[in-house]
Design an enzyme around this catalytic site. Structure first.
Site, PDB file in Angstrom:
ATOM      1  CD  GLU A 294      -9.018  -0.524  -0.526  1.00 30.05           C
ATOM      2  OE1 GLU A 294      -8.210  -0.032  -1.336  1.00 30.05           O
ATOM      3  OE2 GLU A 294      -8.734  -0.775   0.670  1.00 30.05           O
TER       4      GLU A 294
ATOM      5  CG  ASP B 286      -5.884  -5.092 -10.928  1.00 27.42           C
ATOM      6  OD1 ASP B 286      -5.911  -4.397  -9.886  1.00 27.42           O
ATOM      7  OD2 ASP B 286      -4.945  -5.088 -11.751  1.00 27.42           O
TER       8      ASP B 286
ATOM      9  CG  ASP C 297     -12.830   0.909   1.741  1.00 26.61           C
ATOM     10  OD1 ASP C 297     -12.008   1.707   1.254  1.00 26.61           O
ATOM     11  OD2 ASP C 297     -12.517  -0.212   2.218  1.00 26.61           O
ATOM     12  CB  ILE C 298     -13.709  -3.548  -1.409  1.00 25.29           C
ATOM     13  CG1 ILE C 298     -14.359  -3.043  -2.711  1.00 25.29           C
ATOM     14  CG2 ILE C 298     -13.737  -5.074  -1.357  1.00 25.29           C
ATOM     15  CD1 ILE C 298     -13.663  -3.501  -3.971  1.00 25.29           C
TER      16      ILE C 298
ATOM     17  CG  ASN D 171      -4.464  -6.216  -3.960  1.00 27.66           C
ATOM     18  OD1 ASN D 171      -4.771  -6.799  -5.000  1.00 27.66           O
ATOM     19  ND2 ASN D 171      -4.526  -4.905  -3.823  1.00 27.66           N
TER      20      ASN D 171
END
Lengths: 127, 266
Positions: free
Chosen positions: B183, B157, B140-141, B148
């Protein structure tokens, strides 16, 4: 046959087909992969034959066909052969094949069908 | 049919003889009758030959007509086959495109969740049949939401696509990474026990971080990863739940790290 017009509704595997005696037009639209292509196309072939024999007027074929299975290809070629013969006997014959511009392959296939026809045969991309 | 010159000459000689006065010659009536019969026969023969020739010509025309019609039919069939083949090619390409669309994530170009779920099912069947094992890593980022929020969705994106490329470049050829959602990325490590998977996940994590630092992104993009090994007999959901729990612990422990699911895992 009592009625002069032909009106076959479109299904998921067969095209809509309208033949109008008054206007002298045959229109086919949609996909064509019927289980029994003879059943589907024989009335059309009969209608075209009768029109060419009795009406003594020009006939125009309008096609908006996308996918054709092998037996449908054959039936369509038979119809085009009949029109070609009528054309050489002096009947006014014309055809148009309209296709989606996004699907250039359909246009190329229409060219294949046109190959042996000497009557006016338009192939136009719809955008 | 014309007679031969010799015949003509003989005919003339006899006609001359018959025209001359030879009354009383007993051969004359006989010759006359014979010549008459000969003439009749000759005419008959001529007619027969003519009729026979006509028949032959008609048969020949019929044969040519058949050959002609046969040739036309062959040509028609060849054309039908050609057109039919092109329709098939068209459908096949369409099919390939639909297959690609249905198995790829559009934004990152990675396989999508549906594709990896199918692969995991296959993997489980193979382990059940042939033994062996496999592991998964759920990545997971970190702090993606703030990317965002502060830099907009386009930037978000771009980060996703970039991270996906980094992961793809850092896994082995036979590992599969899919965009799992948002993500999150799920990596399948086939034929891999948890400790090996842990090392591979760490490599992925370092590559992502180093690459983004090299690009001068600030703050750097980092990953938290939860790793676990499939346990024979368990459901896929159980495996994924364990990976998710491990990921949660990685986040809890301060992010930018890999956590395993073994009791002392980390």
């Amino acid at each position: 046959m009592t009625t002069d017009n032909l009106n076959i509704s479109e299904t998921s595997s067969t095209p809509a087909i309208q033949a109008n005696w008054e206007d002298g037009t045959v229109h086919m639209q949609g996909d064509s992969y019927p289980e029994n292509s003879f059943e589907l196309f024989q009335p059309v072939i009969d209608w075209v034959e009768r029109f060419l024999r009795e009406a003594k007027r020009p006939l125009r074929l309008e096609l908006d066909l996308l996918y054709l299975n092998t037996s449908s290809i054959r039936a369509l070629m038979d119809i085009l052969d009949m029109l070609e013969e009528a054309h050489t006997r002096g009947t006014g014959i014309s055809a148009v094949w309209r296709y989606d511009a996004a699907n250039e392959r359909v246009g190329q296939l229409a060219e294949e069908f046109k190959e042996d026809c000497t009557f006016p045969f338009e192939i136009t991309a719809r955008t | 049919m014309s007679s031969r010159p010799d015949d003509d000459e003989l005919d003339q000689r006899i006609e001359t003889l018959l025209r001359a006065e030879h009354d009383g010659n007993p051969l004359r009536p006989a010759l006359e009758a014979l010549f008459d019969r000969y003439r009749t026969q000759q005419r008959l023969l001529d007619r027969l030959t003519r009729i026979s020739d006509h028949f032959q010509q008609a048969e020949r025309d019929r044969g040519l007509n058949y050959a002609d019609r046969y040739q036309r039919k062959v040509r028609q069939i060849e054309k039908i086959v050609r057109i039919s083949d092109r329709y098939q090619t068209m459908l096949r390409e369409l099919n390939d495109r639909l297959h690609l669309i249905s198995t790829r994530d559009e934004l990152t170009g990675l396989p999508n969740r549906r594709y990896l779920l199918e692969r995991l099912d296959t993997e489980i069947s193979q382990v059940a049949r042939n033994g062996g094992t496999f592991s998964v890593g759920l990545a997971d980022i970190d702090h993606f939401k703030s990317v965002n929020d502060t830099r907009g969705h386009a930037a978000g994106d771009a980060v996703l696509a970039h991270t996906a490329r980094c992961i793809q470049d850092s896994i082995r050829d036979y590992d599969v990474c899919a965009r799992w959602g948002g993500e999150e990325f799920l990596i399948l490590f086939p034929q891999c026990a948890e400790d090996d998977a842990f090392r591979l996940a760490e490599r992925v994590r370092h590559v992502v971080e180093d690459q983004t630092r090299a690009l001068g992104l600030s703050p750097a993009i980092t990953l938290s990863i939860g790793v676990t090994e499939f346990q024979p007999g368990e459901s896929l959901d159980a495996t994924l739940k364990r990976a998710d729990d491990a990921l949660y612990r990685a986040k809890e422990a301060g992010r930018n790290r890999t956590v395993g699911s073994a009791p002392d895992g980390a």
